[in-house]
Enzyme design. Structure first.
Site: not given
Length: 851
Positions: A797, A826
């Site tokens: 992301h 992440c």
């Protein structure tokens, strides 16, 4: 003895017959009454049709040259052919037919095949009486001569005349005893002409000496012949006569008869057309036609045959072109099987088969001739192939060809009736040879195609050079070329698999000793360096041809200062004329508007003072007019704000050029060095993601994005993903994302992976279906996410956002950590990188995360 006229003889005979009432006549004799009456009343009758003799009313035999006398119809089947002349008959088997008289082709009737010429054919010996005479060889004839009965002339009288039980008489004696009257005292002088002919029997009589005579219709006259001079039969074809030799069937559609009656058809000559058979007998029909008995077939009319003494049969006109297609046959000098040459010595030649022979051994032989008319030999047809024309037959070929010097015609056909073009149409090209022809004229012709499959025509092989390889043949070139295009490889072979170990250098000059015009449509130089060492093959589009070893002019725009003395300033780069010396220009600054990379390896500048040309000087004698004062290491994010010109190899505009700035215009880079020079400040820059060195650029041609670098794509221009084996690799230690095709990296991005306490999982994963424009949780959120593990747990992301749904508002303190470990597991990316990733990476793309 006094001769009696034919009128007196016939009258006397009739008187005797009428007064002899004491001698009763057989009932059969009455059947000849009409004939006798006709004979008695005859005023003028022809002795023998075609002999030139007639019997006039005065009884004397005189020569008659009138060829217009009609033939008497002596046939019983209604045909009006008459009798053949003795000359015609006696020549039927002795060469009067269209049989070769060429003394260069001696006959040998005893050799049935060429593979074992000594094996004499005796298969039909039992059908003759073994006579060894040459044709005509009519076995079974009697040699009784009329002279043996000369003492009986005038001493015989007719004892009895009766009808004959036979209808036809075949003369088998060469000199039969024949009379012109019933008194048997007027000999028929042309009796030899009756030999081996068949005639109608009108009756028979017995002489006082006890001899039997047959009364025969011979043309327009009647004669009397002794019974022992022939054979009687009731068949119009006569009795079978002995005969030998060979016959070739030359006409189709004629009956082949099983028997001497000629009433049972076996087949027609269509089935045996142009085959040769041994003659084992013959029939001489009453109508004059001769029927030959062919071994294993039957009786065939002479009209469908050509007869010869020789086993090869008749010499038949053929007039076709043949190509020698076998190396394993003999070429014969004659039919005695004397070898002229083996066929391998004339293999693939095209020759003129003027004649052919249908040999009795079953094989067909051609009589061959060369273009100059000379005899080339006799060969079994199995060793040849028929050609459509003098071009010969097509042979498969797989070669490549280039034009030679001179101009050669491209032909539409090999009879040379129409042109298609000339060899100039494929100058500087390689064409394909798919086939070849060995022409009758002695030349070889190729069938040519271009690289698009278009047929070009036939060309004489002398007009092209050939190669087995698609690059064609080596063509001398011997010119200097300068490599002016970077995008071409230097190849070590035309397999295009291995590149040269030391490829040709951009902007350098080489000697192109040769050139290849490849079948693929491209041309390639064969390059050599200044040491005469081969460099490799390079596409000609990569280079420009120079006038001399100086190479080609290349545009430049530099300021250079003469820093060395004793260098010549040249008028030309062939070094023939000097203009000046650097001693006269030492310390002066000039503009370089062009440069040359000479074949000798040196770089030469074309110097100008304003618009005035100074000359060519070795670049070694010059130096930069600029001074670098200091250099330091930095780390700054900058955006390229100038698209004119190039990056430099040094912090000096006079140094060599690198990549064009236009390729990276408005892209972010990282400045890693700063130089202070007499021309201002310069940065050494690289791509932020990959670290690729771009070169030096003036600092004022960039602007700083140090406080917002995460808002720019970090790897330069985005790549196309239309590649094979697309996959993603993430390096924890380098904090980089690599977009790859197989093992090759096509794009590199900066990233931030998990902190040590919340690490990003290592291993192999795939891009999963979970995705969205933003997310928010207890630990914050981000935009443009794609799941790779745990179906929404571990994501790719953007850098973090400032609140739920606040796409475009990014949390600056966290965003500035891009390029370092910072997340909860992440993988964070710069904003433009995350948007591209979100929109372009397919589901199920493999992901490999390594430490």
């Amino acid at each position: 003895m006094k001769k009696l006229s034919w009128k007196k003889i016939t009258t006397l005979s009739a008187t005797i017959l009428l007064l002899s009432t004491a001698i009763p006549l057989p009932a059969a004799a009455i059947s000849d009454e009409d004939s006798l009456t006709d004979l008695t009343n005859s005023q003028s009758t022809t002795l023998f049709n075609g002999t030139g003799y007639s019997a006039e009313t005065n009884g004397d035999i005189e020569q008659d040259t009138d060829e217009s006398l009609p033939a008497s119809n002596a046939q019983t089947d209604g045909t009006n052919s008459g009798s053949q002349s003795s000359t015609e008959t006696n020549n039927e088997l002795s060469g009067s037919s269209e049989v070769s008289t060429d003394e260069s082709l001696p006959s040998d009737s005893g050799l049935p095949n060429e593979t074992n010429p000594s094996n004499t054919d005796k298969s039909n010996e039992s059908e003759t009486d073994g006579s060894s005479q040459t044709l005509p060889n009519e076995q079974g004839s009697k040699n009784t001569s009329a002279s043996s009965d000369e003492s009986l002339i005038g001493q015989q009288s007719v004892e009895q005349t009766v009808a004959s039980e036979y209808k036809y008489f075949t003369v088998t004696t060469q000199k039969p005893v024949v009379y012109q009257n019933e008194n048997l005292d007027l000999p028929f002088e042309n009796s030899a002409d009756l030999y081996q002919k068949t005639f109608n029997i009108l009756g028979q009589l017995t002489s006082s000496a006890g001899a039997r005579y047959y009364r025969l219709q011979v043309g327009d006259i009647v004669v009397f012949i002794r019974d022992e001079d022939g054979k009687t039969t009731n068949f119009p074809a006569g009795s079978e006569l002995g005969a030998s030799g060979y016959a070739t069937v030359t006409t189709k559609g004629i009956a082949v008869w099983k028997n001497i009656e000629l009433n049972a058809k076996a087949s027609t000559t269509t089935d045996i057309f142009q085959r040769t058979f041994k003659v084992t007998g013959k029939l001489s029909h009453v109508d004059g036609t001769v029927y030959y008995k062919l071994s294993g077939q039957g009786f065939v009319s002479q009209n469908a045959l050509q007869t010869t003494n020789e086993a090869q049969g008749a010499r038949l006109t053929f007039n076709k072109y043949v190509s020698i297609s076998s190396q394993n046959y003999s070429v014969w000098k004659n039919f005695k099987w004397q070898e002229l040459t083996p066929s391998k010595k004339i293999y693939q030649q095209t020759l003129y088969a003027k004649y052919k022979y249908a040999h009795s051994n079953g094989a067909i032989y051609y009589e061959l001739y060369r273009p100059n008319g000379s005899f080339a030999g006799i060969i079994n047809s199995s060793a040849t192939k028929l050609a459509n024309n003098q071009g010969g037959i097509w042979y498969k070929e797989n070669l490549y060809a280039n034009k030679k010097g001179g101009t050669y015609t491209l032909w539409q056909d090999l009879n040379f009736s129409k042109k298609r073009g000339s060899s100039t149409s494929f100058a500087k090209k390689t064409v394909k040879i798919s086939g070849k022809y060995y022409h009758y004229n002695g030349s070889t012709y190729y069938s040519l195609y271009d690289n698009k499959g278009n047929w070009l025509g036939y060309i004489n092989a002398s007009g092209v050079s050939t190669s087995k390889n698609k690059q064609g043949t080596y063509q001398n070139f011997n010119k200097y070329v300068t490599v002016t295009n970077k995008n071409y490889a230097t190849w070590s072979s035309f397999a295009f698999k291995g590149k040269a170990k030391k490829p040709a250098t951009y902007q350098w000059t080489y000697k192109a000793k040769g050139v290849y015009y490849h079948y693929n449509g491209s041309s390639y130089y064969s390059l050599y360096d200044k040491n005469n060492k081969w460099v490799g093959y390079i596409n000609t589009t990569s280079s420009s041809v120079a006038q001399n070893g100086g190479g080609t002019w290349q545009k430049e725009n530099l300021q250079r200062k003469i820093v060395k003395k004793n260098y010549t300033i040249w008028q030309d780069l062939a070094f023939k004329t000097k203009r000046s010396n650097t001693n006269n220009h030492y310390g002066k600054q000039y503009t370089v508007k062009g440069k040359y990379r000479h074949f000798n390896g040196s770089l030469y500048y074309s110097l100008y003072s304003g618009n005035k040309w100074v000359g060519y000087v070795n670049a070694t004698a010059t130096g930069s007019p600029f001074t670098i004062y200091s250099t330091k290491t930095i780390s700054r994010y900058q955006v390229i704000n100038n698209k004119s010109g190039n990056f430099y190899s040094k912090a000096d505009p006079s140094s060599s050029k690198k990549a064009a700035k236009s390729n990276y215009y408005k892209y972010m880079v990282r400045a890693i060095k700063e130089a202070s020079t007499s021309d201002g400040t310069y940065y050494l820059v690289e791509l932020a993601g990959s670290g690729t060195d771009l070169g030096w650029i003036k600092a004022n041609q960039t602007y700083s994005v140090q406080d917002s670098f995460y808002m720019y794509q970090t790897g330069g221009p985005f790549p196309s993903l239309n590649v094979k084996n697309l996959n993603i690799k993430v390096s924890i230690s380098k904090q980089r994302i690599y977009i790859r095709s197989g093992s090759s990296t096509i794009y590199t991005m900066m990233c931030s992976t998990g902190l040590p306490g919340t690490p990003t999982p290592l291993g192999n994963f795939k891009i999963q279906a979970e995705r969205g424009p933003w997310f928010w949780g207890a630990n914050g959120g981000a935009a443009y996410y794609r799941s790779f593990h745990g179906h929404g747990i571990y994501l790719f992301h953007s850098v973090t956002i400032t609140g739920p749904g606040r796409v475009g508002s990014y949390y600056h303190p966290e965003a500035m950590k891009l390029g370092k470990r910072a997340s909860h597991g992440c993988i964070r990316m710069a904003v433009p990188d995350s948007i591209w990733f979100y929109n372009n990476i397919p589901n199920n793309t493999p992901v490999s995360i390594v430490n």
